[in-house]
Write an enzyme that holds these catalytic residues in place. Structure first.
Site, mmCIF file in Angstrom:
data_model
loop_
_atom_site.group_PDB
_atom_site.id
_atom_site.type_symbol
_atom_site.label_atom_id
_atom_site.label_comp_id
_atom_site.label_asym_id
_atom_site.label_seq_id
_atom_site.Cartn_x
_atom_site.Cartn_y
_atom_site.Cartn_z
ATOM 1 N N ARG A 1 0.849 -1.203 0.000
ATOM 2 C CA ARG A 1 0.000 0.000 0.000
ATOM 3 C C ARG A 1 0.879 1.246 0.000
ATOM 4 O O ARG A 1 2.101 1.162 0.179
ATOM 5 C CB ARG A 1 -0.994 0.013 1.177
ATOM 6 C CG ARG A 1 -0.391 0.153 2.537
ATOM 7 C CD ARG A 1 -1.488 0.079 3.612
ATOM 8 N NE ARG A 1 -0.911 0.109 4.950
ATOM 9 C CZ ARG A 1 -0.709 1.216 5.647
ATOM 10 N NH1 ARG A 1 -1.025 2.389 5.132
ATOM 11 N NH2 ARG A 1 -0.169 1.152 6.854
ATOM 12 N N ASN B 1 11.428 0.209 1.897
ATOM 13 C CA ASN B 1 10.427 1.280 1.861
ATOM 14 C C ASN B 1 9.598 1.368 3.142
ATOM 15 O O ASN B 1 9.096 2.433 3.482
ATOM 16 C CB ASN B 1 9.500 1.047 0.659
ATOM 17 C CG ASN B 1 8.214 1.850 0.749
ATOM 18 O OD1 ASN B 1 8.203 3.052 0.485
ATOM 19 N ND2 ASN B 1 7.125 1.209 1.162
ATOM 20 N N ASP C 1 5.147 10.889 15.835
ATOM 21 C CA ASP C 1 5.589 12.266 16.018
ATOM 22 C C ASP C 1 5.305 12.802 17.416
ATOM 23 O O ASP C 1 4.225 12.577 17.975
ATOM 24 C CB ASP C 1 4.876 13.187 15.014
ATOM 25 C CG ASP C 1 5.258 12.871 13.566
ATOM 26 O OD1 ASP C 1 6.168 12.037 13.364
ATOM 27 O OD2 ASP C 1 4.650 13.474 12.662
ATOM 28 N N GLN D 1 12.569 18.332 10.896
ATOM 29 C CA GLN D 1 11.160 18.737 10.980
ATOM 30 C C GLN D 1 10.745 18.815 12.442
ATOM 31 O O GLN D 1 11.057 17.910 13.227
ATOM 32 C CB GLN D 1 10.273 17.738 10.227
ATOM 33 C CG GLN D 1 8.778 18.044 10.238
ATOM 34 C CD GLN D 1 8.455 19.382 9.600
ATOM 35 O OE1 GLN D 1 8.327 20.390 10.291
ATOM 36 N NE2 GLN D 1 8.342 19.411 8.282
ATOM 37 N N TYR E 1 12.086 10.492 13.697
ATOM 38 C CA TYR E 1 11.940 10.193 12.261
ATOM 39 C C TYR E 1 13.076 10.846 11.458
ATOM 40 O O TYR E 1 13.674 10.209 10.581
ATOM 41 C CB TYR E 1 10.576 10.708 11.802
ATOM 42 C CG TYR E 1 10.198 10.389 10.376
ATOM 43 C CD1 TYR E 1 9.737 9.123 10.016
ATOM 44 C CD2 TYR E 1 10.269 11.363 9.379
ATOM 45 C CE1 TYR E 1 9.362 8.837 8.705
ATOM 46 C CE2 TYR E 1 9.896 11.088 8.072
ATOM 47 C CZ TYR E 1 9.441 9.827 7.733
ATOM 48 O OH TYR E 1 9.062 9.546 6.434
ATOM 49 N N PRO F 1 11.828 11.274 -0.639
ATOM 50 C CA PRO F 1 10.578 11.870 -1.112
ATOM 51 C C PRO F 1 10.228 13.129 -0.321
ATOM 52 O O PRO F 1 10.538 13.224 0.868
ATOM 53 C CB PRO F 1 9.526 10.783 -0.832
ATOM 54 C CG PRO F 1 10.283 9.534 -0.512
ATOM 55 C CD PRO F 1 11.595 9.991 0.046
HETATM 56 P P1 NDP Z 1 2.203 4.072 4.595
HETATM 57 O O1 NDP Z 1 1.966 4.360 6.028
HETATM 58 O O2 NDP Z 1 1.147 4.374 3.594
HETATM 59 O O3 NDP Z 1 2.634 2.524 4.422
HETATM 60 C C1 NDP Z 1 3.632 2.003 5.234
HETATM 61 C C2 NDP Z 1 3.974 0.615 4.763
HETATM 62 O O4 NDP Z 1 5.027 0.085 5.611
HETATM 63 C C3 NDP Z 1 2.812 -0.369 4.917
HETATM 64 O O5 NDP Z 1 2.899 -1.320 3.884
HETATM 65 C C4 NDP Z 1 3.085 -1.026 6.267
HETATM 66 O O6 NDP Z 1 2.499 -2.326 6.393
HETATM 67 C C5 NDP Z 1 4.605 -1.122 6.213
HETATM 68 N N1 NDP Z 1 5.197 -1.231 7.550
HETATM 69 C C6 NDP Z 1 5.139 -0.339 8.561
HETATM 70 N N2 NDP Z 1 5.785 -0.812 9.642
HETATM 71 C C7 NDP Z 1 6.271 -2.030 9.307
HETATM 72 C C8 NDP Z 1 6.968 -3.054 9.999
HETATM 73 N N3 NDP Z 1 7.377 -2.901 11.275
HETATM 74 N N4 NDP Z 1 7.263 -4.207 9.343
HETATM 75 C C9 NDP Z 1 6.871 -4.377 8.064
HETATM 76 N N5 NDP Z 1 6.202 -3.460 7.349
HETATM 77 C C10 NDP Z 1 5.886 -2.302 7.964
HETATM 78 O O7 NDP Z 1 3.567 4.841 4.246
HETATM 79 P P2 NDP Z 1 3.955 5.666 2.937
HETATM 80 O O8 NDP Z 1 3.623 4.897 1.720
HETATM 81 O O9 NDP Z 1 3.468 7.040 3.090
HETATM 82 O O10 NDP Z 1 5.555 5.742 3.117
HETATM 83 C C11 NDP Z 1 6.424 4.774 2.549
HETATM 84 C C12 NDP Z 1 7.863 5.192 2.864
HETATM 85 O O11 NDP Z 1 8.105 6.504 2.350
HETATM 86 C C13 NDP Z 1 8.152 5.268 4.366
HETATM 87 O O12 NDP Z 1 9.477 4.838 4.599
HETATM 88 C C14 NDP Z 1 8.028 6.754 4.658
HETATM 89 O O13 NDP Z 1 8.762 7.116 5.792
HETATM 90 C C15 NDP Z 1 8.590 7.344 3.388
HETATM 91 N N6 NDP Z 1 8.161 8.699 3.122
HETATM 92 C C16 NDP Z 1 6.835 9.000 2.979
HETATM 93 C C17 NDP Z 1 6.465 10.299 2.695
HETATM 94 C C18 NDP Z 1 5.045 10.668 2.484
HETATM 95 O O14 NDP Z 1 4.813 11.847 2.272
HETATM 96 N N7 NDP Z 1 4.102 9.759 2.514
HETATM 97 C C19 NDP Z 1 7.456 11.374 2.584
HETATM 98 C C20 NDP Z 1 8.802 10.942 2.747
HETATM 99 C C21 NDP Z 1 9.135 9.657 3.003
HETATM 100 P P3 NDP Z 1 0.932 -2.460 6.878
HETATM 101 O O15 NDP Z 1 0.112 -1.973 5.731
HETATM 102 O O16 NDP Z 1 0.771 -3.904 7.160
HETATM 103 O O17 NDP Z 1 0.812 -1.594 8.102
#
Ligand code: NDP
Length: 240
Positions: A12, A82, A88, A141, A147, A177
């Site tokens: 996702r 990823n 926060d 931030q 973070y 990003p």
């Molecule tokens: P989301 O919160 O939409 O999705 C996070 C994903 O990581 C999910 O698939 C979740 O699984 C998985 N996840 C979280 N914790 C764990 C864990 N302990 N073990 C395995 N899987 C895990 O995040 P985004 O798509 O927004 O972000 C993706 C990446 O991009 C992250 O690293 C984020 O820090 C980075 N990022 C995002 C930005 C943004 O604006 N959105 C900006 C800059 C960086 P599940 O669905 O099962 O919970």
């Protein structure tokens, strides 16, 4: 034979777009996730991409999962770290638990997974690793000491590991990003989000696909001269 690509948090948000873009690029993609079975089921149904549930912050779980994936699908030659979380709080309210959770999930996971695929990439003299950092790891931030530290750490981790991989055919890069329209960002209060968008020269939030295209570029077989770099994809918000 198609190379196997593992995208953590790949069912996702940004990760889902990365998984699909790599599939389009001809990779045999597998996605991992933490606990959202419903999203994983729907994603597999829609894309045919298999999802594996394990906690990227836990080395033993990663070890077991990597063994299983490699036995079932093949050697992992493309790794996209990823998966990430935010917890926060300003320093006054930032608990040790919130610190540990964010460091272990965002940064510890990069160690866990790189460590587990590294020997295989060494043996095959090929590997493509992309770690997802953040604009907030570059610029800092308010309320994100944990973070920002984790994401900033990813950028140092990337440059150091790239030096080890360079003579082995393994490239290690990062993407930072900016603010991307996903659930993580939708959790930001609307008034704060409005102010954030006003500071993005491109005038909009990023799309997950904007990041995914960068990952496909950096992980292409022919891209073996770009390593140790951080690609900022942020609509011009922070030029680093
Ligand atoms: P989301 O919160 O939409 O999705 C996070 C994903 O990581 C999910 O698939 C979740 O699984 C998985 N996840 C979280 N914790 C764990 C864990 N302990 N073990 C395995 N899987 C895990 O995040 P985004 O798509 O927004 O972000 C993706 C990446 O991009 C992250 O690293 C984020 O820090 C980075 N990022 C995002 C930005 C943004 O604006 N959105 C900006 C800059 C960086 P599940 O669905 O099962 O919970």
């Amino acid at each position: 034979m198609a190379r196997v690509a593992l995208v953590t948090g790949g069912q996702r948000g940004i990760g889902a777009a990365i998984s699909e873009e790599l599939q389009k690029a001809g990779r045999k993609v597998v996605a991992s996730y933490a606990g959202n079975d419903e999203a994983a089921r729907a994603f597999t149904e829609r894309t045919g991409i298999s999802c594996y549930k394990f906690n990227v912050a836990d080395f033993a779980q990663c070890e077991e999962a990597i063994k299983k994936i490699q036995a079932e699908v093949g050697p992992i030659e493309v790794l996209v770290n990823n998966a990430g979380i935010t917890r926060d709080a300003t320093m006054k309210r930032l608990s040790r638990q919130m610190w540990d959770d964010v460091i272990d999930t965002n940064l510890g996971s990069c160690y866990n997974l790189c460590k587990l695929v590294w020997d295989g990439m060494n043996e095959r003299k090929f590997g493509r690793i992309v770690n997802i950092g953040s604009i907030n790891g570059q610029a800092g931030q308010y309320g994100q000491v944990n973070y920002a530290a984790a994401k900033s750490g990813i950028h140092g981790f990337t440059k150091a590991l790239a030096q080890e991989g360079a003579r082995l055919g393994i490239t290690v890069n990062a993407i930072a990003p900016g603010y991307v329209d996903t659930e993580m960002v939708r959790a930001v209060p609307p008034d704060v989000l409005e102010k954030i968008v006003a500071r993005i020269p491109r005038g909009r939030l990023g799309k997950a696909e904007d990041i995914a295209r960068g990952v496909a570029f950096l992980t292409a077989d022919e891209n073996d001269f770009i390593t140790g770099s951080t690609l900022s994809i942020n609509g011009g918000q922070h030029m680093y």
